[in-house]
Design a protein around this motif. Structure first.
Motif, PDB file in Angstrom:
ATOM      1  N   GLN A 321       7.255  71.281 -76.517  1.00  0.00           N
ATOM      2  CA  GLN A 321       7.063  70.178 -75.579  1.00  0.00           C
ATOM      3  C   GLN A 321       8.215  69.178 -75.669  1.00  0.00           C
ATOM      4  O   GLN A 321       8.761  68.749 -74.659  1.00  0.00           O
ATOM      5  CB  GLN A 321       5.736  69.463 -75.888  1.00  0.00           C
ATOM      6  CG  GLN A 321       4.518  70.359 -75.932  1.00  0.00           C
ATOM      7  CD  GLN A 321       4.252  71.077 -74.632  1.00  0.00           C
ATOM      8  OE1 GLN A 321       4.380  70.493 -73.548  1.00  0.00           O
ATOM      9  NE2 GLN A 321       3.894  72.349 -74.717  1.00  0.00           N
ATOM     10  N   PHE A 322       8.559  68.812 -76.910  1.00  0.00           N
ATOM     11  CA  PHE A 322       9.679  67.905 -77.134  1.00  0.00           C
ATOM     12  C   PHE A 322      10.082  68.065 -78.593  1.00  0.00           C
ATOM     13  O   PHE A 322       9.394  67.585 -79.490  1.00  0.00           O
ATOM     14  CB  PHE A 322       9.294  66.444 -76.853  1.00  0.00           C
ATOM     15  CG  PHE A 322      10.426  65.470 -77.061  1.00  0.00           C
ATOM     16  CD1 PHE A 322      11.352  65.247 -76.045  1.00  0.00           C
ATOM     17  CD2 PHE A 322      10.589  64.805 -78.265  1.00  0.00           C
ATOM     18  CE1 PHE A 322      12.406  64.360 -76.238  1.00  0.00           C
ATOM     19  CE2 PHE A 322      11.636  63.923 -78.470  1.00  0.00           C
ATOM     20  CZ  PHE A 322      12.548  63.702 -77.450  1.00  0.00           C
ATOM     21  N   GLY A 323      11.181  68.772 -78.830  1.00  0.00           N
ATOM     22  CA  GLY A 323      11.601  69.068 -80.186  1.00  0.00           C
ATOM     23  C   GLY A 323      13.072  68.784 -80.399  1.00  0.00           C
ATOM     24  O   GLY A 323      13.798  68.356 -79.487  1.00  0.00           O
ATOM     25  N   LEU A 324      13.529  69.019 -81.618  1.00  0.00           N
ATOM     26  CA  LEU A 324      14.942  68.798 -81.924  1.00  0.00           C
ATOM     27  C   LEU A 324      15.848  69.701 -81.092  1.00  0.00           C
ATOM     28  O   LEU A 324      16.976  69.330 -80.781  1.00  0.00           O
ATOM     29  CB  LEU A 324      15.194  69.042 -83.417  1.00  0.00           C
ATOM     30  CG  LEU A 324      14.582  68.030 -84.385  1.00  0.00           C
ATOM     31  CD1 LEU A 324      14.862  68.432 -85.820  1.00  0.00           C
ATOM     32  CD2 LEU A 324      15.115  66.624 -84.114  1.00  0.00           C
ATOM     33  N   GLU A 325      15.331  70.885 -80.730  1.00  0.00           N
ATOM     34  CA  GLU A 325      16.162  71.831 -79.989  1.00  0.00           C
ATOM     35  C   GLU A 325      16.316  71.453 -78.509  1.00  0.00           C
ATOM     36  O   GLU A 325      17.368  71.694 -77.917  1.00  0.00           O
ATOM     37  CB  GLU A 325      15.570  73.252 -80.094  1.00  0.00           C
ATOM     38  CG  GLU A 325      15.626  73.848 -81.482  1.00  0.00           C
ATOM     39  CD  GLU A 325      14.466  73.452 -82.372  1.00  0.00           C
ATOM     40  OE1 GLU A 325      14.403  73.930 -83.522  1.00  0.00           O
ATOM     41  OE2 GLU A 325      13.609  72.654 -81.918  1.00  0.00           O
ATOM     42  N   ASN A 326      15.274  70.876 -77.892  1.00  0.00           N
ATOM     43  CA  ASN A 326      15.325  70.620 -76.441  1.00  0.00           C
ATOM     44  C   ASN A 326      15.244  69.140 -76.083  1.00  0.00           C
ATOM     45  O   ASN A 326      15.277  68.769 -74.912  1.00  0.00           O
ATOM     46  CB  ASN A 326      14.206  71.378 -75.726  1.00  0.00           C
ATOM     47  CG  ASN A 326      12.806  70.925 -76.162  1.00  0.00           C
ATOM     48  OD1 ASN A 326      12.665  69.983 -76.936  1.00  0.00           O
ATOM     49  ND2 ASN A 326      11.782  71.600 -75.666  1.00  0.00           N
ATOM     50  N   GLY A 327      15.105  68.263 -77.093  1.00  0.00           N
ATOM     51  CA  GLY A 327      14.884  66.842 -76.813  1.00  0.00           C
ATOM     52  C   GLY A 327      16.021  66.172 -76.068  1.00  0.00           C
ATOM     53  O   GLY A 327      15.792  65.368 -75.151  1.00  0.00           O
ATOM     54  N   ALA A 328      17.265  66.503 -76.429  1.00  0.00           N
ATOM     55  CA  ALA A 328      18.414  65.862 -75.771  1.00  0.00           C
ATOM     56  C   ALA A 328      18.438  66.184 -74.281  1.00  0.00           C
ATOM     57  O   ALA A 328      18.737  65.314 -73.451  1.00  0.00           O
ATOM     58  CB  ALA A 328      19.711  66.315 -76.438  1.00  0.00           C
ATOM     59  N   GLU A 329      18.114  67.422 -73.954  1.00  0.00           N
ATOM     60  CA  GLU A 329      18.091  67.828 -72.542  1.00  0.00           C
ATOM     61  C   GLU A 329      17.025  67.053 -71.764  1.00  0.00           C
ATOM     62  O   GLU A 329      17.244  66.650 -70.616  1.00  0.00           O
ATOM     63  CB  GLU A 329      17.807  69.324 -72.459  1.00  0.00           C
ATOM     64  CG  GLU A 329      17.770  69.881 -71.051  1.00  0.00           C
ATOM     65  CD  GLU A 329      17.468  71.372 -71.015  1.00  0.00           C
ATOM     66  OE1 GLU A 329      17.255  71.902 -69.905  1.00  0.00           O
ATOM     67  OE2 GLU A 329      17.443  71.998 -72.097  1.00  0.00           O
TER      68      GLU A 329
END
Length: 402
Positions: A321-329
């Motif tokens: 949902q919102f993690g270190l891998e996709n948060g910036a995007e």
């Protein structure tokens, strides 16, 4: 022949000042099982440790919880630490009940006074009174939320290898200075501020703590503001509000800093929340939000699924949902200068009960499969933690600017 240290159903009932029928009923409902059953005679025997669970049952029943709720909220374990934590939570629950009853008392007095004065019924006051007297469900929710947060924080506090704890590390990244106007959304029990109380400027600062749960706000207020009898003193630095993160009741350009500590992945509409945060931030204001990576605490999932493959500790993978891998995007459409800071840490757990408490606090189906086999599961976890059980931590923060 009676075993030493064991009490018959009648003796146990007399010790607890309840009827034998009550003890038998809790046994039949799988809420309080005897510690020993004589297979030849069918006689049931209880121990001092069973009094711990009976105390929890009777208190929750007194507070209006259903038997299904009680079955879900109690476990067969008299470990010192578990008992201590449960008593702390029960005290919080009693305090919440007292506050609610005081509100009901005042509402009745106000409604009665209005009737005496106006010789008619104020239907709005009557509706308010109905709403106040229907708050029992919030007690269950608050008890579960407080228990879950306490269990998670405790595991990290006990076994984190990074000597700078999570909350002091996050506070350090906030770079808080006098003159700032700060908002924390999803503040929980206020640990970010209570654990850093000595570092918060003494004056010329405004800190708004918000959460969607009224119970969490009550816990945060109690944590941060000292009590004097039944009254809570004021601290002009703090204010407390209940609202959802996607509807922040402040004008635009209000805050210098907004904090969302492990919150965004619970939000149904993350872009809407980001848009609200952007709106209330001042120009060049900062947004700090924390989250997990995909390997965070993965060994705990492996552990429970080794015991029972049907267990899923969370219906949602929060890092998806919102993690270190996709948060910036996800943040990029709203904020710039996005930086990632990771928190280097791991857990080495050498005791079963804090790990079990953590597992039972998860938002999955674990209680369905573990509570009826609790003793077996405890033995299983004890073996796993004998020589230290390693758990990966993968957490960090995004630092952004409006």
């Amino acid at each position: 022949m009676k075993l030493p240290g064991y009490y018959s159903s009648g003796e146990f009932a007399r010790m607890a000042n309840v009827t034998v029928r009550t003890i038998r009923y809790y046994d039949k409902q799988n809420i309080l099982k005897p510690s020993y059953v004589n297979e030849a005679t069918g006689a049931r025997y209880y121990t001092d440790a069973d009094l711990v669970q009976l105390q929890q049952i009777l208190l929750l029943k007194y507070l209006g919880f259903s038997l299904d709720d009680i079955k879900e909220l109690t476990i067969e374990d008299a470990d010192y630490h578990i008992l201590r934590n449960q008593l702390d939570l029960q005290l919080t629950l009693i305090q919440d009940k007292i506050e609610q009853m005081q509100l009901v008392q005042k509402a009745i007095e106000d409604t009665t006074a209005a009737i005496d004065q106006n010789q008619n019924i104020n239907w709005k006051q009557m509706l308010d009174l109905i709403h106040l007297t229907g708050m029992e469900n919030s007690l269950k929710s608050q008890y579960q939320n407080a228990s879950n947060i306490t269990s998670r924080i405790r595991l990290h506090n006990l076994y984190s290898q990074n000597k700078k704890g999570w909350f002091p590390w996050v506070f350090e990244q906030c770079q808080i200075q006098p003159g700032m106007h700060i908002l924390e959304i999803g503040c929980g029990n206020g640990s970010l501020w209570s654990e850093n109380a000595s570092l918060i400027p003494k004056k010329d600062i405004q800190i708004v703590l918000s959460d969607i749960s009224r119970g969490m706000i009550r816990d945060a207020r109690r944590m941060l503001l000292p009590h004097s009898g039944h009254n809570i003193s004021r601290d002009a630095r703090f204010s407390f509000q209940v609202f959802p993160a996607d509807h922040i009741p402040y004008e635009e350009n209000t805050f210098d800093l907004v904090i969302a500590n492990h919150v965004l992945f619970y939000c149904e509409d993350i872009p809407a929340v980001c848009e609200e945060i952007w709106r209330v931030l001042k120009p060049s204001g900062r947004f700090l939000c924390s989250t997990y990576g995909s390997h965070h605490m993965k060994e705990i999932t492996d552990l429970v699924q080794e015991f029972d493959s049907r267990i899923v500790l969370s219906g949602d993978k929060l890092y998806d949902q919102f993690g270190l891998e996709n948060g910036a995007e996800i943040l990029h459409p709203f904020f710039h200068n996005i930086e990632i800071q990771t928190y280097p840490d791991e857990l080495i757990v050498d005791s079963a009960e804090p790990l079990i408490e953590y597992i039972l606090s998860c938002h999955g189906n674990q209680n369905q499969y573990l509570l009826d086999r609790y003793k077996d599961f405890r033995t299983f976890v004890e073996k796993k933690t004998t020589h230290g059980f390693h758990i990966t931590k993968e957490a960090g923060i995004f630092l952004t600017v409006k």
